[in-house]
Design an enzyme around this catalytic site. Structure first.
Site, PDB file in Angstrom:
ATOM      1  N   CYS A  70     -26.107  -2.868  37.055  1.00  0.00           N
ATOM      2  CA  CYS A  70     -26.866  -1.808  36.373  1.00  0.00           C
ATOM      3  C   CYS A  70     -26.026  -0.541  36.351  1.00  0.00           C
ATOM      4  CB  CYS A  70     -28.202  -1.560  37.074  1.00  0.00           C
ATOM      5  SG  CYS A  70     -29.163  -0.265  36.255  1.00  0.00           S
ATOM      6  N   HIS A 161     -25.610  -9.608  27.599  1.00  0.00           N
ATOM      7  CA  HIS A 161     -25.985  -8.707  26.490  1.00  0.00           C
ATOM      8  C   HIS A 161     -25.736  -9.403  25.153  1.00  0.00           C
ATOM      9  CE1 HIS A 161     -26.409  -5.073  29.024  1.00  0.00           C
ATOM     10  NE2 HIS A 161     -25.523  -5.698  29.780  1.00  0.00           N
ATOM     11  N   GLU A 210     -34.287  -4.115  27.203  1.00  0.00           N
ATOM     12  CA  GLU A 210     -33.657  -4.653  28.398  1.00  0.00           C
ATOM     13  C   GLU A 210     -34.374  -5.900  28.940  1.00  0.00           C
ATOM     14  OE1 GLU A 210     -32.326  -2.480  31.710  1.00  0.00           O
ATOM     15  OE2 GLU A 210     -31.940  -0.637  30.573  1.00  0.00           O
ATOM     16  N   CYS A 219     -29.031   2.349  28.684  1.00  0.00           N
ATOM     17  CA  CYS A 219     -28.609   1.156  29.443  1.00  0.00           C
ATOM     18  C   CYS A 219     -27.088   1.250  29.592  1.00  0.00           C
ATOM     19  CB  CYS A 219     -29.007  -0.107  28.678  1.00  0.00           C
ATOM     20  SG  CYS A 219     -28.481  -1.627  29.487  1.00  0.00           S
ATOM     21  N   GLY A 222     -25.336  -1.972  28.896  1.00  0.00           N
ATOM     22  CA  GLY A 222     -25.518  -2.212  27.454  1.00  0.00           C
ATOM     23  C   GLY A 222     -24.563  -1.367  26.617  1.00  0.00           C
TER      24      GLY A 222
HETATM   25  N1  LIG Z   1     -32.370  -5.001  32.875  1.00  0.00           N
HETATM   26  C1  LIG Z   1     -30.963  -5.272  33.176  1.00  0.00           C
HETATM   27  C2  LIG Z   1     -30.535  -4.548  34.462  1.00  0.00           C
HETATM   28  C3  LIG Z   1     -30.487  -3.032  34.288  1.00  0.00           C
HETATM   29  C4  LIG Z   1     -29.322  -2.622  33.402  1.00  0.00           C
HETATM   30  C5  LIG Z   1     -29.386  -1.226  32.818  1.00  0.00           C
HETATM   31  N2  LIG Z   1     -30.488  -0.402  33.226  1.00  0.00           N
HETATM   32  C6  LIG Z   1     -28.066  -0.479  32.985  1.00  0.00           C
HETATM   33  O1  LIG Z   1     -28.064   0.780  33.092  1.00  0.00           O
HETATM   34  O2  LIG Z   1     -27.018  -1.166  32.962  1.00  0.00           O
HETATM   35  C7  LIG Z   1     -30.759  -6.802  33.338  1.00  0.00           C
HETATM   36  O3  LIG Z   1     -31.702  -7.496  33.735  1.00  0.00           O
HETATM   37  O4  LIG Z   1     -29.615  -7.240  33.089  1.00  0.00           O
END
Ligand SMILES: N[C@H](CCC[C@H](N)C(=O)O)C(=O)O
Length: 276
Positions: A70, A161, A210, A219, A222
């Site tokens: 994250c 992603h 997400e 994100c 992302g």
């Molecule tokens: N929901 C994402 C994790 C949080 C990623 C995001 N909040 C960031 O800042 O990279 C997943 O399950 O891969």
């Protein structure tokens, strides 16, 4: 349980500094992240001791699933560690499920003003993202959703992603198509979904659905995946400003080292005690 509420460009987290995570951590994440019955957040983040780095970070989505990585949370954790004087260093190594991330803090008048994170190398082999495809990379792959044909490029930053380039990001894309693509059979471990508008060779707009928490204002992984996909498909250079609903992240894909650097802010909002 004492916590600090933080966010990275509006992607918000309950941050806890403990020796271990509780056995019921998945249920706890759902309760703590609930925006009506809990504190309210996109994720629950633990700062833990590490044998192989300065600290370990674990991130749990609001649906109670654990993610490998994250980006926004790493910047929050790095600021937390410095602000609470868990270290005097401005270069911190953080262990995550995706590897060890080197973090460098910019400090002005003893305030963290920016955080630059080495997010590691993008993973492009289709089966390692993972997707059901074995191409390397999986680029502009067609996916049909309710009769709508879209093309995605698959990139992992430790977490999966699907990056989709569109001329204009329509409102119904994220909340309409996002959840369907998240759980699509093409993605064995589900996926985060990015809708991207190219503004020019060094700027893009990106809105994100997400995995495990729905639409967020930003994100970090992302944004990294977006920059990698945009360069891979010849749409931008290797360094881009990713404009998100919550603000901007600066992403550089260093071609010599084959690592992706992410630079952005992180903010402390309040501290509290979880009583339930
Ligand atoms: N929901 C994402 C994790 C949080 C990623 C995001 N909040 C960031 O800042 O990279 C997943 O399950 O891969």
């Amino acid at each position: 349980m004492k916590f600090t509420k933080m966010h990275g460009l509006g992607n918000d987290f309950v941050v806890v500094n403990e020796k271990t995570v509780p056995t019921d951590v998945l249920d706890l994440a759902v309760k703590v992240c609930d925006r009506n019955f809990g504190v309210g957040a996109d994720g629950l983040v633990y700062i833990l001791p590490s044998e192989i780095a300065d600290f370990q970070m674990r991130i749990f989505n609001s649906d109670g699933t654990e993610a490998e990585q994250c980006g926004n949370a790493i910047r929050c954790v790095a600021k937390y560690i410095y602000d609470y004087q868990l270290t005097a260093a401005t270069e911190i190594n953080l262990e995550t499920k995706a590897g060890i991330q080197a973090v460098s803090l910019t400090v002005v008048d003893s305030k963290v003003t920016a955080v630059r994170v080495n997010m590691g190398s993008p993973i492009l082999e289709g089966e390692k993202v993972p997707t059901i495809f074995n191409e390397n990379p999986v680029i502009e792959k067609e996916i049909m959703i309710d009769g709508t044909s879209l093309c995605f490029t698959a990139v992992s930053m430790g977490n999966p992603h699907a990056v989709i380039f569109v001329d204009t990001i329509e409102n119904h894309f994220v909340k309409g198509l996002g959840p369907i693509i998240e759980k699509h059979e093409y993605f064995p471990r589900k996926t985060n979904v990015e809708f991207v508008e190219i503004l020019n060779q060094s700027e893009v707009n990106m809105h994100v659905w997400e995995r495990g928490c729905g639409e967020t204002l930003a994100c970090g992984t992302g944004a990294c995946a977006t920059a990698v996909a945009a360069y891979l498909t010849g749409r931008t250079g290797p360094s881009v400003t990713v404009r998100l609903k919550g603000g901007d992240l600066f992403i550089e894909w260093d071609q010599e080292q084959n690592v992706v650097y992410m630079t952005g802010p992180s903010t402390v909002v309040f501290t509290g005690t979880w009583l339930l």
